[in-house]
Design an enzyme around this catalytic site. Structure first.
Site, PDB file in Angstrom:
ATOM      1  N   SER A   1     -10.832  20.278   3.156  1.00 57.38           N
ATOM      2  CA  SER A   1     -10.378  19.143   2.349  1.00 57.38           C
ATOM      3  C   SER A   1      -9.708  18.126   3.257  1.00 57.38           C
ATOM      4  O   SER A   1      -9.048  18.498   4.235  1.00 57.38           O
ATOM      5  CB  SER A   1      -9.377  19.608   1.284  1.00 57.38           C
ATOM      6  OG  SER A   1      -8.759  18.498   0.652  1.00 57.38           O
TER       7      SER A   1
ATOM      8  N   TYR B   1      -2.290  24.125  -1.665  1.00 57.84           N
ATOM      9  CA  TYR B   1      -3.691  23.742  -1.524  1.00 57.84           C
ATOM     10  C   TYR B   1      -3.977  23.148  -0.145  1.00 57.84           C
ATOM     11  O   TYR B   1      -4.877  23.607   0.563  1.00 57.84           O
ATOM     12  CB  TYR B   1      -4.081  22.729  -2.607  1.00 57.84           C
ATOM     13  CG  TYR B   1      -5.488  22.206  -2.437  1.00 57.84           C
ATOM     14  CD1 TYR B   1      -6.586  23.001  -2.752  1.00 57.84           C
ATOM     15  CD2 TYR B   1      -5.722  20.922  -1.959  1.00 57.84           C
ATOM     16  CE1 TYR B   1      -7.878  22.533  -2.588  1.00 57.84           C
ATOM     17  CE2 TYR B   1      -7.016  20.439  -1.789  1.00 57.84           C
ATOM     18  CZ  TYR B   1      -8.090  21.253  -2.106  1.00 57.84           C
ATOM     19  OH  TYR B   1      -9.372  20.791  -1.930  1.00 57.84           O
TER      20      TYR B   1
END
Length: 249
Positions: free
Chosen positions: A139, A152
């Site tokens: 990400s 995350y």
């Protein structure tokens, strides 16, 4: 591309579905894997309707017994696994001081242990063949950090560093390992949750993206297919940012 078998995780929709379809278009037989095999039906149908080969498989990537059972299904139906796309992941928007141990462990179980388990269980097939391709979907949050997304973004940072180390360890067997950190991609569960949570107007978001458009799952899938190709065999341990220029290296 000669006959290859790919497993794509988190493939019922979004980026995983797009990667599955793109690989199938290249002649790869694809195991479309998600938590529930029934959720993969649309992806499998699209591949078959286009003349490709695919099966639906259900597994919890963080559970080794579940993964072992699913991969045996894949081997029985399609053959040894030579391509793995670790796309399954979960996100979180909890402020740091409100995080619980349970929530932290859940994020890391899927995003980090899941990648570890999937890779370890597919690796023997690739080593036996002397050829393999592993693409980890990380990400852009791992590169920039993100407010209220510490578990995350840090778990996706682990994906980046795992990629680098795996590339060095697996390289002698003809196995390449790379990662793609997507930017803002339309139509994925995570991106829509992100937009809903932070209520960022599209026109404001576009100002942060040099190419002035949102990404699409196919943008990620195209890069994934290239990394899985025979011709990318000298590319390993790399972070291939597909983000419209939002993050540059």
């Amino acid at each position: 591309m000669s006959y290859k078998v790919a497993v794509v995780t988190g493939a019922a929709a979004g980026i995983g579905a797009a990667c599955s379809k793109r690989l199938a278009k290249e002649g790869v037989a694809v195991a479309v894997l998600d938590l529930d095999a029934e959720r993969c039906a649309d992806t499998v149908k699209a591949i078959k309707d286009a003349g490709g080969t695919a099966i639906a498989v259900g597994a919890d990537v963080s559970n080794r017994a579940s993964v072992k059972a699913a991969l045996e299904q894949v081997r029985e139906a399609l053959g040894p696994i030579s391509i793995l796309v670790n796309n399954a992941g979960v996100t979180d928007f909890t402020p740091f001081e409100e995080l619980t141990d349970e929530r932290w462990d859940f994020i890391y179980a899927v995003n980090v242990r899941g990648l570890f388990v999937m890779t370890q269980e597919c690796l023997p097939d690739m080593k036996n063949a002397g050829w393999g391709r592993i693409v980890n979907i990380s990400s852009s949050s791992a590169q920039t950090g993100a407010v209220n997304m510490i578990p995350y973004s840090s778990s996706k940072g682990a994906v980046v560093t795992m990629t680098r180390s795996m590339a060095q360890e697996f390289g002698p067997w003809g196995i390449t390992v790379n990662n793609i950190p997507p930017g803002s991609v339309m139509g994925t569960i995570m991106s829509e949750a992100n937009r809903e949570k932070f209520q960022i107007p599209t026109e404001v978001l576009l100002q942060t993206i040099p190419v002035r458009r949102m990404g699409e799952p196919d943008d990620i899938a195209n890069a994934c297919a290239w990394l899985c190709d025979e011709r990318s065999g000298y590319v390993t341990g790399q972070t291939i940012g597909v983000n419209g220029g939002r993050v540059v290296t």
